[in-house]
Design an enzyme around this catalytic site. Structure first.
Site, mmCIF file in Angstrom:
data_model
loop_
_atom_site.group_PDB
_atom_site.id
_atom_site.type_symbol
_atom_site.label_atom_id
_atom_site.label_comp_id
_atom_site.label_asym_id
_atom_site.label_seq_id
_atom_site.Cartn_x
_atom_site.Cartn_y
_atom_site.Cartn_z
ATOM 1 N N LYS A 13 71.766 15.015 -22.298
ATOM 2 C CA LYS A 13 70.865 15.669 -23.472
ATOM 3 C C LYS A 13 69.561 16.197 -22.907
ATOM 4 C CE LYS A 13 71.323 12.131 -26.204
ATOM 5 N NZ LYS A 13 71.753 11.225 -25.352
ATOM 6 N N ARG A 88 71.373 9.631 -35.430
ATOM 7 C CA ARG A 88 71.936 8.612 -34.581
ATOM 8 C C ARG A 88 72.872 7.711 -35.295
ATOM 9 N NH1 ARG A 88 68.903 9.097 -29.724
ATOM 10 N NH2 ARG A 88 69.065 7.294 -28.470
ATOM 11 N N ARG A 127 67.477 7.555 -13.604
ATOM 12 C CA ARG A 127 66.793 8.493 -14.104
ATOM 13 C C ARG A 127 65.438 8.362 -13.846
ATOM 14 N NH1 ARG A 127 67.942 9.822 -20.225
ATOM 15 N NH2 ARG A 127 67.903 7.490 -20.337
ATOM 16 N N ARG A 160 61.887 4.955 -17.110
ATOM 17 C CA ARG A 160 61.547 4.331 -18.691
ATOM 18 C C ARG A 160 61.913 3.045 -18.660
ATOM 19 N NH1 ARG A 160 65.219 8.265 -22.315
ATOM 20 N NH2 ARG A 160 65.859 6.384 -23.232
ATOM 21 N N ARG A 171 72.714 -0.102 -25.187
ATOM 22 C CA ARG A 171 72.475 1.389 -25.864
ATOM 23 C C ARG A 171 73.853 1.882 -25.890
ATOM 24 N NH1 ARG A 171 68.122 3.194 -22.070
ATOM 25 N NH2 ARG A 171 68.606 5.354 -22.796
HETATM 26 P P1 ADP Z 1 68.511 8.372 -24.583
HETATM 27 O O1 ADP Z 1 68.247 10.000 -24.182
HETATM 28 O O2 ADP Z 1 68.924 7.928 -23.255
HETATM 29 O O3 ADP Z 1 69.797 8.442 -25.310
HETATM 30 P P2 ADP Z 1 66.476 8.495 -26.449
HETATM 31 O O4 ADP Z 1 65.308 8.872 -25.845
HETATM 32 O O5 ADP Z 1 67.154 9.539 -27.216
HETATM 33 O O6 ADP Z 1 67.429 7.795 -25.162
HETATM 34 O O7 ADP Z 1 66.016 7.089 -27.146
HETATM 35 C C1 ADP Z 1 65.656 6.173 -26.629
HETATM 36 C C2 ADP Z 1 65.503 4.789 -27.782
HETATM 37 O O8 ADP Z 1 64.695 5.454 -29.088
HETATM 38 C C3 ADP Z 1 66.609 4.451 -28.282
HETATM 39 O O9 ADP Z 1 67.579 3.562 -27.760
HETATM 40 C C4 ADP Z 1 66.401 4.151 -29.872
HETATM 41 O O10 ADP Z 1 65.741 2.586 -29.693
HETATM 42 C C5 ADP Z 1 65.142 4.985 -30.108
HETATM 43 N N1 ADP Z 1 65.505 6.285 -30.935
HETATM 44 C C6 ADP Z 1 65.495 7.231 -30.606
HETATM 45 N N2 ADP Z 1 66.067 8.228 -31.551
HETATM 46 C C7 ADP Z 1 66.496 7.381 -32.538
HETATM 47 C C8 ADP Z 1 67.039 7.735 -33.971
HETATM 48 N N3 ADP Z 1 67.591 8.848 -34.288
HETATM 49 N N4 ADP Z 1 67.237 6.695 -34.516
HETATM 50 C C9 ADP Z 1 67.073 5.362 -34.194
HETATM 51 N N5 ADP Z 1 66.362 5.129 -33.039
HETATM 52 C C10 ADP Z 1 66.126 6.154 -32.092
HETATM 53 P P1 ADP Z 2 70.369 11.945 -21.922
HETATM 54 O O1 ADP Z 2 68.886 12.576 -22.871
HETATM 55 O O2 ADP Z 2 71.334 12.210 -22.907
HETATM 56 O O3 ADP Z 2 70.067 10.338 -22.040
HETATM 57 P P2 ADP Z 2 69.357 12.898 -19.416
HETATM 58 O O4 ADP Z 2 69.257 14.399 -19.532
HETATM 59 O O5 ADP Z 2 68.144 12.182 -19.408
HETATM 60 O O6 ADP Z 2 70.443 12.094 -20.569
HETATM 61 O O7 ADP Z 2 70.153 12.565 -17.874
HETATM 62 C C1 ADP Z 2 70.425 10.966 -17.655
HETATM 63 C C2 ADP Z 2 70.400 11.059 -15.981
HETATM 64 O O8 ADP Z 2 71.485 11.868 -15.589
HETATM 65 C C3 ADP Z 2 69.124 11.778 -15.634
HETATM 66 O O9 ADP Z 2 68.712 11.285 -14.484
HETATM 67 C C4 ADP Z 2 69.655 13.277 -15.226
HETATM 68 O O10 ADP Z 2 69.045 13.887 -13.999
HETATM 69 C C5 ADP Z 2 71.186 12.877 -14.648
HETATM 70 N N1 ADP Z 2 72.119 14.147 -15.175
HETATM 71 C C6 ADP Z 2 72.129 14.923 -16.171
HETATM 72 N N2 ADP Z 2 73.239 15.859 -16.153
HETATM 73 C C7 ADP Z 2 73.743 15.476 -15.171
HETATM 74 C C8 ADP Z 2 75.106 16.075 -14.571
HETATM 75 N N3 ADP Z 2 75.775 16.963 -15.036
HETATM 76 N N4 ADP Z 2 75.514 15.304 -13.461
HETATM 77 C C9 ADP Z 2 74.932 14.287 -12.674
HETATM 78 N N5 ADP Z 2 73.842 13.828 -13.185
HETATM 79 C C10 ADP Z 2 73.136 14.282 -14.428
#
Ligand code: ADP
Ligand code: ADP
Ligand code: ZN
Length: 216
Positions: A13, A88, A127, A160, A171
């Site tokens: 994302k 979420r 990541r 992170r 998660r």
């Molecule tokens: P990822 O991109 O790996 O899914 P995020 O950066 O979106 O992770 O979220 C990291 C953490 O922040 C989540 O595991 C949760 O604890 C919190 N968080 C983010 N967005 C929300 C939301 N909309 N509602 C509740 N918790 C959230």
């Molecule tokens: P999210 O925000 O959904 O948690 P991220 O965009 O941070 O996910 O991506 C998670 C990890 O996977 C990062 O290290 C990113 O560089 C890698 N990644 C993202 N898209 C791809 C893809 N299409 N193929 C392989 N690795 C990817």
């Protein structure tokens, strides 16, 4: 363009968000980024959010929903915005819907990035993120040119605190239990675009743009 980005942790994302907000010229609203900023600045909200984030749990709705609706109400969101990581769960989605109805805003699309559970842990654990500009890399799948250094701004890369194997697994479970029901929720609203996230970063972006169209 008013968009929601949906998908499990590690789906891509954040990576895709960068290209989308640039192409459509809209603000990127990431609740995860907002919480991490608050943690860094040591605010009350940051202290409370951290307790949940460290465990891989969702931050309670009462600390989350107001943040987002306040942000959407700002002037720079008039012509569009992209929500990343919100809603979420179904109660957040319902809260958002009632806010959008009241303010006469219609969502254009929910972009749902689909990736198999089996590869999510590897993606999230590898990541690395830039401390200065937030750009996202992966030690294996999208490595920076120089180890530990951001390609975009030469900032320092970090991992992170919640990107450990144990917390990522938690998660993913939370995603399956609480967030995945939103796929049906938005499918029944007729605005979902399912995207295969197990392709190259470039191909995933192409598919997203195809689904959104080039209109701003
Ligand atoms: P990822 O991109 O790996 O899914 P995020 O950066 O979106 O992770 O979220 C990291 C953490 O922040 C989540 O595991 C949760 O604890 C919190 N968080 C983010 N967005 C929300 C939301 N909309 N509602 C509740 N918790 C959230
Ligand atoms: P999210 O925000 O959904 O948690 P991220 O965009 O941070 O996910 O991506 C998670 C990890 O996977 C990062 O290290 C990113 O560089 C890698 N990644 C993202 N898209 C791809 C893809 N299409 N193929 C392989 N690795 C990817
Ligand atoms: Zn950077």
């Amino acid at each position: 363009m008013k968009i929601i980005l949906l998908g499990p942790p590690g789906a891509g994302k954040g990576t895709q968000a960068a290209g989308i907000v640039e192409k459509y010229n809209i603000p990127h609203i990431s609740t995860g980024d907002i919480f991490r900023k608050n943690i860094k600045e040591g605010t009350e909200l940051g202290k409370k959010a951290k307790e949940y984030m460290d465990k891989g749990l969702l931050v309670p709705d009462e600390l989350t929903v107001g943040l987002v609706t306040d942000r959407i109400s700002q002037d720079d969101c008039k012509n569009g915005f992209m929500l990343d990581g919100f809603p979420r769960n179904v109660s957040q989605a319902k809260y958002l819907d009632s806010f959008l109805q009241k303010t006469n805003i219609a969502l254009d699309k929910v972009v749902n990035i689909e990736v198999d559970k089996s590869i999510l842990v590897e993606r999230a654990v590898g990541r690395r993120i830039c401390k200065s500009c937030g750009a996202t890399f992966h030690i294996e799948f999208n490595p920076p040119k120089e180890n530990g250094v951001c390609d975009v701004c030469s900032g320092e890369l970090y991992q992170r605190a919640d990107d450990t194997e144990e917390t990522v697994s938690k998660r993913i479970q939370v995603y399956l239990d609480e967030t995945k029901p939103l796929v049906n929720y938005y499918t029944s609203q007729g605005i979902i675009a399912n995207i295969n996230g197990q392709q190259s970063i470039e191909k995933v972006f192409e598919d997203i743009v195809d689904a959104l169209g080039s209109e701003k």
